[in-house]
Design a protein around this motif. Sequence first.
Motif, PDB file in Angstrom:
ATOM      1  N   MET A   1       0.942  -1.297   0.052  1.00  0.00           N
ATOM      2  CA  MET A   1       0.008   0.009  -0.063  1.00  0.00           C
ATOM      3  C   MET A   1       0.841   1.349   0.146  1.00  0.00           C
ATOM      4  SD  MET A   1      -3.458  -0.359   2.437  1.00  0.00           S
ATOM      5  CE  MET A   1      -2.673  -0.532   3.858  1.00  0.00           C
ATOM      6  N   LYS A   2       0.479   2.427  -0.470  1.00  0.00           N
ATOM      7  CA  LYS A   2       1.071   3.482  -0.454  1.00  0.00           C
ATOM      8  C   LYS A   2       0.431   4.442   0.601  1.00  0.00           C
ATOM      9  CE  LYS A   2       2.728   5.678  -4.216  1.00  0.00           C
ATOM     10  NZ  LYS A   2       2.795   6.595  -5.506  1.00  0.00           N
ATOM     11  N   ILE A   3       1.235   4.829   1.568  1.00  0.00           N
ATOM     12  CA  ILE A   3       0.585   5.435   2.699  1.00  0.00           C
ATOM     13  C   ILE A   3       1.189   6.913   2.912  1.00  0.00           C
ATOM     14  CG2 ILE A   3       0.766   5.609   5.271  1.00  0.00           C
ATOM     15  CD1 ILE A   3      -0.416   2.991   4.069  1.00  0.00           C
ATOM     16  N   GLY A   4       0.371   8.094   2.948  1.00  0.00           N
ATOM     17  CA  GLY A   4       0.826   9.415   3.308  1.00  0.00           C
ATOM     18  C   GLY A   4       0.914   9.545   4.594  1.00  0.00           C
ATOM     19  N   LEU A   5       2.082  10.048   4.968  1.00  0.00           N
ATOM     20  CA  LEU A   5       2.158  10.099   6.431  1.00  0.00           C
ATOM     21  C   LEU A   5       2.224  11.637   6.666  1.00  0.00           C
ATOM     22  CD1 LEU A   5       5.582   8.205   7.019  1.00  0.00           C
ATOM     23  CD2 LEU A   5       2.986   7.663   7.465  1.00  0.00           C
ATOM     24  N   PHE A   6       1.214  12.127   7.464  1.00  0.00           N
ATOM     25  CA  PHE A   6       0.892  13.549   7.931  1.00  0.00           C
ATOM     26  C   PHE A   6       1.423  13.778   9.310  1.00  0.00           C
ATOM     27  CE2 PHE A   6      -3.151  16.440   7.625  1.00  0.00           C
ATOM     28  CZ  PHE A   6      -2.241  17.486   7.747  1.00  0.00           C
ATOM     29  N   PHE A   7       2.582  14.397   9.238  1.00  0.00           N
ATOM     30  CA  PHE A   7       3.294  14.852  10.605  1.00  0.00           C
ATOM     31  C   PHE A   7       2.791  15.956  11.267  1.00  0.00           C
ATOM     32  CE2 PHE A   7       6.273  12.047   8.193  1.00  0.00           C
ATOM     33  CZ  PHE A   7       7.099  11.233   9.231  1.00  0.00           C
ATOM     34  N   GLY A   8       2.374  16.069  12.594  1.00  0.00           N
ATOM     35  CA  GLY A   8       2.156  17.181  13.035  1.00  0.00           C
ATOM     36  C   GLY A   8       2.213  17.178  14.715  1.00  0.00           C
ATOM     37  N   SER A   9       2.330  18.400  15.111  1.00  0.00           N
ATOM     38  CA  SER A   9       1.950  18.494  16.641  1.00  0.00           C
ATOM     39  C   SER A   9       0.214  17.955  16.902  1.00  0.00           C
ATOM     40  CB  SER A   9       2.152  19.930  17.060  1.00  0.00           C
ATOM     41  OG  SER A   9       3.439  20.098  16.845  1.00  0.00           O
ATOM     42  N   PHE A  10      -0.569  18.374  16.163  1.00  0.00           N
ATOM     43  CA  PHE A  10      -2.016  18.234  16.179  1.00  0.00           C
ATOM     44  C   PHE A  10      -2.291  18.664  17.717  1.00  0.00           C
ATOM     45  CE2 PHE A  10      -0.586  14.927  13.152  1.00  0.00           C
ATOM     46  CZ  PHE A  10      -1.252  15.475  12.212  1.00  0.00           C
ATOM     47  N   ASN A  11      -2.114  19.982  17.872  1.00  0.00           N
ATOM     48  CA  ASN A  11      -2.131  20.501  19.224  1.00  0.00           C
ATOM     49  C   ASN A  11      -3.174  21.941  19.266  1.00  0.00           C
ATOM     50  OD1 ASN A  11      -1.417  20.951  22.137  1.00  0.00           O
ATOM     51  ND2 ASN A  11      -0.339  22.703  21.366  1.00  0.00           N
ATOM     52  N   PRO A  12      -4.709  21.397  18.834  1.00  0.00           N
ATOM     53  CA  PRO A  12      -5.149  20.225  18.645  1.00  0.00           C
ATOM     54  C   PRO A  12      -5.326  19.886  16.982  1.00  0.00           C
ATOM     55  CG  PRO A  12      -6.791  21.963  18.781  1.00  0.00           C
ATOM     56  CD  PRO A  12      -5.584  22.491  18.894  1.00  0.00           C
ATOM     57  N   ILE A  13      -5.754  18.862  16.779  1.00  0.00           N
ATOM     58  CA  ILE A  13      -6.220  18.350  15.412  1.00  0.00           C
ATOM     59  C   ILE A  13      -7.467  19.384  15.204  1.00  0.00           C
ATOM     60  CG2 ILE A  13      -7.522  16.249  16.132  1.00  0.00           C
ATOM     61  CD1 ILE A  13      -6.622  15.331  13.385  1.00  0.00           C
ATOM     62  N   HIS A  14      -7.512  19.665  14.011  1.00  0.00           N
ATOM     63  CA  HIS A  14      -8.724  20.455  13.532  1.00  0.00           C
ATOM     64  C   HIS A  14      -9.203  20.165  12.188  1.00  0.00           C
ATOM     65  CE1 HIS A  14      -6.119  23.005  11.041  1.00  0.00           C
ATOM     66  NE2 HIS A  14      -5.424  23.311  12.339  1.00  0.00           N
ATOM     67  N   ILE A  15     -10.440  20.627  11.807  1.00  0.00           N
ATOM     68  CA  ILE A  15     -11.016  20.527  10.577  1.00  0.00           C
ATOM     69  C   ILE A  15     -10.237  20.728   9.366  1.00  0.00           C
ATOM     70  CG2 ILE A  15     -12.804  21.240   9.008  1.00  0.00           C
ATOM     71  CD1 ILE A  15     -13.735  19.465  11.289  1.00  0.00           C
TER      72      ILE A  15
ATOM     73  N   HIS B   1       7.464  -1.944   8.242  1.00  0.00           N
ATOM     74  CA  HIS B   1       6.290  -2.330   7.124  1.00  0.00           C
ATOM     75  C   HIS B   1       7.003  -2.323   5.912  1.00  0.00           C
ATOM     76  CE1 HIS B   1       3.468  -1.432  10.608  1.00  0.00           C
ATOM     77  NE2 HIS B   1       4.159  -0.390  10.657  1.00  0.00           N
ATOM     78  N   PRO B   2       7.816  -3.182   5.488  1.00  0.00           N
ATOM     79  CA  PRO B   2       8.324  -3.153   4.235  1.00  0.00           C
ATOM     80  C   PRO B   2       7.435  -3.530   3.080  1.00  0.00           C
ATOM     81  CG  PRO B   2       8.768  -5.385   5.321  1.00  0.00           C
ATOM     82  CD  PRO B   2       8.379  -4.447   6.233  1.00  0.00           C
ATOM     83  N   GLN B   3       6.150  -3.815   3.581  1.00  0.00           N
ATOM     84  CA  GLN B   3       5.306  -3.969   2.446  1.00  0.00           C
ATOM     85  C   GLN B   3       4.646  -2.648   2.035  1.00  0.00           C
ATOM     86  OE1 GLN B   3       4.876  -4.553   5.513  1.00  0.00           O
ATOM     87  NE2 GLN B   3       2.707  -4.245   6.267  1.00  0.00           N
ATOM     88  N   HIS B   4       4.949  -1.552   2.787  1.00  0.00           N
ATOM     89  CA  HIS B   4       4.303  -0.141   2.335  1.00  0.00           C
ATOM     90  C   HIS B   4       5.453   0.588   1.771  1.00  0.00           C
ATOM     91  CE1 HIS B   4       0.910  -1.523   4.485  1.00  0.00           C
ATOM     92  NE2 HIS B   4       1.274  -1.339   5.452  1.00  0.00           N
ATOM     93  N   GLN B   5       4.830   1.515   1.132  1.00  0.00           N
ATOM     94  CA  GLN B   5       5.713   2.773   0.361  1.00  0.00           C
ATOM     95  C   GLN B   5       5.108   3.981   1.104  1.00  0.00           C
ATOM     96  OE1 GLN B   5       4.906   3.669  -3.710  1.00  0.00           O
ATOM     97  NE2 GLN B   5       6.254   5.313  -3.873  1.00  0.00           N
ATOM     98  N   PHE B   6       6.126   4.519   1.676  1.00  0.00           N
ATOM     99  CA  PHE B   6       5.645   5.801   2.409  1.00  0.00           C
ATOM    100  C   PHE B   6       6.020   7.078   1.844  1.00  0.00           C
ATOM    101  CE2 PHE B   6       6.155   2.484   5.520  1.00  0.00           C
ATOM    102  CZ  PHE B   6       5.149   2.772   6.304  1.00  0.00           C
ATOM    103  N   ILE B   7       5.239   8.230   1.661  1.00  0.00           N
ATOM    104  CA  ILE B   7       5.117   9.470   1.210  1.00  0.00           C
ATOM    105  C   ILE B   7       5.071  10.422   2.339  1.00  0.00           C
ATOM    106  CG2 ILE B   7       4.195  11.263  -0.730  1.00  0.00           C
ATOM    107  CD1 ILE B   7       5.259   8.480  -1.938  1.00  0.00           C
ATOM    108  N   VAL B   8       5.677  11.539   2.151  1.00  0.00           N
ATOM    109  CA  VAL B   8       5.727  12.718   3.215  1.00  0.00           C
ATOM    110  C   VAL B   8       4.485  13.643   2.688  1.00  0.00           C
ATOM    111  CG1 VAL B   8       6.720  14.291   4.685  1.00  0.00           C
ATOM    112  CG2 VAL B   8       7.971  12.036   4.023  1.00  0.00           C
ATOM    113  N   MET B   9       3.565  13.916   3.533  1.00  0.00           N
ATOM    114  CA  MET B   9       2.629  14.961   3.063  1.00  0.00           C
ATOM    115  C   MET B   9       3.108  16.376   3.950  1.00  0.00           C
ATOM    116  SD  MET B   9      -0.831  12.692   3.670  1.00  0.00           S
ATOM    117  CE  MET B   9      -1.967  14.093   4.070  1.00  0.00           C
ATOM    118  N   ILE B  10       3.277  17.393   3.029  1.00  0.00           N
ATOM    119  CA  ILE B  10       3.621  18.582   3.626  1.00  0.00           C
ATOM    120  C   ILE B  10       2.884  19.796   3.219  1.00  0.00           C
ATOM    121  CG2 ILE B  10       5.907  17.827   4.630  1.00  0.00           C
ATOM    122  CD1 ILE B  10       7.191  19.603   2.495  1.00  0.00           C
ATOM    123  N   GLY B  11       2.889  20.826   3.873  1.00  0.00           N
ATOM    124  CA  GLY B  11       2.176  21.937   3.411  1.00  0.00           C
ATOM    125  C   GLY B  11       3.317  23.107   2.683  1.00  0.00           C
ATOM    126  N   GLY B  12       2.988  23.793   1.734  1.00  0.00           N
ATOM    127  CA  GLY B  12       3.686  24.627   0.737  1.00  0.00           C
ATOM    128  C   GLY B  12       4.595  25.367   1.682  1.00  0.00           C
TER     129      GLY B  12
END
Length: 188
Positions: free
Chosen positions: A1-15, A95-106
């Motif tokens: 599977m291709k997984i997007g990783l959304f890194f963040g503090s999420f302090n708090p997570i919002h809409i 998780h060698p079965q997955h491909q990871f992509i980093v999601m970031i804001g511009g």
Amino acid sequence: MKIGLFFGSFNPIHIGHLIIANVMQDQTDLDEVWFVVSPQNPFKKQKSLLHEFDRLKMVELAIADHFYFRATDVEFHMPRPSYTIDTLAYLSEKHPQHQFIVMIGGDNLTHFHKWKNHEQILEHYGLYVYPRPGEQLVFEHSNVRFVEAPLMDISATFIRQTIKRGHSVKYLLPQPVEEYIKDKKLFL
């Protein structure tokens, strides 16, 4: 599977976080989006940061009804501050079965060259970049993909200040997150 990783503090997570994650998963080739709750971002001060377990719990509450979203505490068990390349290496090994992509804001793209081993991130993983208000997205690399998404200018700082002043955050937070914050009297 291709997984997007959304890194963040999420302090708090919002809409805004949820809208971006949904667009990324729905309108790209990502199978899932994993929310990586960062205990300590090397570029941010920790003074107003809630305990990492509270932030993880809020992410779990926010995404509970979304089949393609996951919350992960992977960085809780790693040296601090957390560096994206180290997390990617760990997840790739686990998780060698997955491909990871980093999601970031511009907005993060401007300073991406300062990230630890940023060349390795580009070469081995790649970036999916979503627009942020006021940012000109110019970056040439075959492993960087720009994804059209709504311009979200919702800030966790604004939400924390609003809560501290005793005002409503309705529609800025998922209802279970808002209830969790109220029940635990967070950000007061």
